[in-house]
Design a protein around this motif. Structure first.
Motif, short mmCIF file in Angstrom:
data_model
loop_
_atom_site.label_atom_id
_atom_site.label_comp_id
_atom_site.label_asym_id
_atom_site.label_seq_id
_atom_site.Cartn_x
_atom_site.Cartn_y
_atom_site.Cartn_z
N ALA A 211 0.83 -1.21 0.00
CA ALA A 211 0.00 0.00 0.00
C ALA A 211 0.86 1.25 0.00
N GLY A 212 1.98 1.22 0.73
CA GLY A 212 2.89 2.37 0.74
C GLY A 212 3.50 2.61 -0.62
N GLU A 213 3.92 1.56 -1.30
CA GLU A 213 4.49 1.71 -2.64
C GLU A 213 3.44 2.25 -3.62
N ALA A 214 2.22 1.73 -3.53
CA ALA A 214 1.15 2.20 -4.41
C ALA A 214 0.84 3.68 -4.16
N THR A 215 0.85 4.08 -2.88
CA THR A 215 0.59 5.48 -2.54
C THR A 215 1.67 6.40 -3.10
N ALA A 216 2.93 5.99 -2.94
CA ALA A 216 4.04 6.80 -3.46
C ALA A 216 3.96 6.93 -4.97
N ASP A 217 3.68 5.82 -5.66
CA ASP A 217 3.56 5.87 -7.13
C ASP A 217 2.39 6.75 -7.57
N ARG A 218 1.28 6.65 -6.85
CA ARG A 218 0.10 7.44 -7.21
C ARG A 218 0.37 8.93 -7.00
N GLN A 219 1.04 9.28 -5.90
CA GLN A 219 1.37 10.68 -5.66
C GLN A 219 2.30 11.22 -6.74
N MET A 220 3.28 10.43 -7.15
CA MET A 220 4.20 10.88 -8.20
C MET A 220 3.48 11.02 -9.53
N MET A 221 2.62 10.07 -9.88
CA MET A 221 1.90 10.15 -11.14
C MET A 221 1.01 11.40 -11.20
N ARG A 222 0.29 11.68 -10.12
CA ARG A 222 -0.57 12.88 -10.08
C ARG A 222 0.26 14.14 -10.23
#
Length: 532
Positions: A211-222
């Motif tokens: 979940a932490g990795e997904a959150t970091a990737d989502r924040q970077m993509m946005r």
């Protein structure tokens, strides 16, 4: 890799001089040889040497042979791009990174179905499908060479040794690392130990990190999507997007939170080998260990990424000075971090050694009640410390009989070390790395306790019933437990252990962290780059 959000041209110089191609090739050979030695010594792969056909019936050995074939096939496939692009393109390796691990896990589960094997294959699939989808959203499957390989290709000497580097490191070692960090699933496939509490804890940790990795990737993509939307629309970027890089959310605590979670995920995966009944330190640990090295060692993935970011964004040097490189930590206030003193580096090293000695060596004196019965029955063979550490204690006991006799007062001193000193080591590492002056009081308490205990220990070594027959050796080893507390007391003598330096003054002095001095510092350390 082609980014679907956009790209920023590099306009500044980098921060890290690259390695020589000879050093890179030697490192690849050493890492491949180490992995091979572990597998030949501790797994069924060794039986493949006299009879390769017989290994086809062993799931792990069969997968090793398949992976070696994949390594060679990927290298040959990468060579096909020479005619069209003038260079080989190994980016297919990156496109398989999130696909092969869960395929390996399903292979082992299909070979020997167990509840734990099904759990591991499912967890690996969740990780792989999410990462593959994220990679596709960024344009990873749309063609084009990964930006890191394009950067490495420009390093001095790599144009001549590129294909050897491509074979050994990119198509060879990285494929073996993928197999290695997936290997706990192979160990689980051969275990009949039922699912237990450690499986549940490892699953929860794995999903939390995922979940932490997904959150970091989502924040970077946005962030990147909005930044390039504004650039294309010629809208004002504002302070946040004008900086060019993300430094909020999880990226406020680590410059690479996605990489941290990625590495930690496979350490959580390693815990399943322990749940399956393997020793605390077993052959599957090589995968998580080498994956960590692949990211954090000098000139590894983190360094390459940071070199490119430092060339694009003038403010990146200040970000580096205030935010942790890898492990998530509270950020430092801008302008308060001074260059680390040599004595502080020595003390940090001492604290790290102290943690390792406490929990890998000294703790044996309180957990192993009967050293003579260790390994003979479960009642006297605790899970911790690992057996090699117990053997090391037995070896040292020849010079230090006190470690074998372990009277009541000595065990009490070890408990003080475990409950007081070890927590201090962890706190002190953070405080000295992040330069926190509040460490002064716990440092004084730690040094005082140690300087009180050590005269008692040394008196026993010289004059007591368990006196050492090698007093000079014992003095050389235990002397550090006297000298380092004294050094620590001297270091924290001042109330303001880490005096802050005003940012304006640091800029004028050309110290790290100031935007005005950072580009010049980068240019000084940067290697000469070829012109196209």
């Amino acid at each position: 890799m082609t980014s679907l959000t956009g790209s920023t041209a590099a306009t500044l110089s980098g921060t890290v001089a690259p390695p020589t191609v000879q050093a890179a090739l030697l490192g690849s050979v050493v890492q491949i040889a180490t992995l091979s030695a572990v597998w030949l010594r501790y797994t069924s792969v060794a039986s493949c040497i006299p009879d390769p056909r017989g290994c086809w019936h062993d799931p792990w050995a069969r997968q090793v042979l398949i992976t070696l074939t994949i390594c060679l096939s990927l290298w040959l496939l990468s060579l096909r791009t020479i005619r069209s692009k003038g260079t080989s393109d190994p980016s297919i390796v990156d496109r398989l990174w999130s696909i092969l691990p869960w395929l390996y896990c399903w292979h082992w589960y299909g070979s020997a179905p167990t509840p734990r094997g099904l759990l591991l294959a499912t967890l690996a699939s969740i990780w792989g499908l999410r990462l593959t989808a994220n990679f596709a959203r960024k344009g990873g499957f749309s063609g084009g060479e990964d930006y890191r390989w394009a950067e490495i290709r420009t390093w001095p000497g790599f144009d001549r040794g590129w294909e050897v580097f491509n074979l050994l490191f990119i198509c060879g070692f990285q494929q073996l690392v993928i197999l290695a960090f997936s290997s706990p699933a192979a160990a689980a496939a051969s275990s009949d130990v039922p699912l237990n509490a450690l499986d549940a804890a490892a699953t929860a940790l794995y999903l939390l990190l995922l979940a932490g990795e997904a959150t970091a990737d989502r924040q970077m993509m946005r962030f990147q999507t909005e930044k390039y939307r504004r650039l294309r629309a010629k809208e004002p970027l504002g302070a946040e997007f004008g900086r060019g890089f993300l430094c909020s959310g999880l990226w406020r605590y680590s410059r690479h939170p996605n990489y941290f979670c990625e590495v930690a995920i496979w350490w959580a995966f390693y815990l399943f080998s322990l749940a399956a009944g393997l020793p605390l330190v077993n052959w599957t640990i090589s995968g998580a260990a080498f994956l960590t090295c692949l990211f954090v060692l000098p000139h590894a993935s983190l360094d390459v990424t940071e070199v490119l970011s430092s060339r694009k964004y003038p403010q990146y040097a200040e970000y580096q000075a205030t935010v942790s490189r890898f492990f998530p930590l509270p950020p430092l206030p801008a302008g308060e971090r001074a260059p680390m003193r040599p004595v502080d580096a020595v003390l940090i090293g001492w604290f790290c050694v102290g943690l390792a000695v406490t929990f890998f060596v000294d703790i044996e004196a309180v957990l192993v009640q009967r050293p003579d019965l260790y390994g003979l029955d479960a009642a006297h063979t605790p899970l911790w410390p690992p057996e090699p550490c117990v053997r090391a204690v037995r070896w040292w006991s020849a010079a230090d009989p006190l470690m074998h006799a372990r009277p009541v007062w000595f065990r009490a001193a070890i408990w003080v070390e475990v409950l007081v000193q070890a927590p201090f080591y962890a706190v002190a590492i953070y405080a000295f790395v992040r330069q926190r002056s509040w460490v002064r009081v716990p440092a004084v308490v730690y040094a005082t306790v140690l300087l009180t205990i050590m005269p008692i220990v040394l008196a026993e070594q010289y004059f007591g019933p368990h006196a050492s027959r090698r007093p000079l050796l014992v003095t050389a080893v235990y002397g550090a437990y006297v000298l380092m507390p004294v050094l620590l007391l001297v270091r924290v003598w001042s109330v303001d252990v880490f005096p802050s330096t005003p940012l304006a003054k640091r800029k004028a002095a050309g110290l790290a962290g100031g935007e005005a001095a950072a580009p010049a510092a980068r240019r000084v350390r940067s290697p000469a780059r070829k012109r196209a």
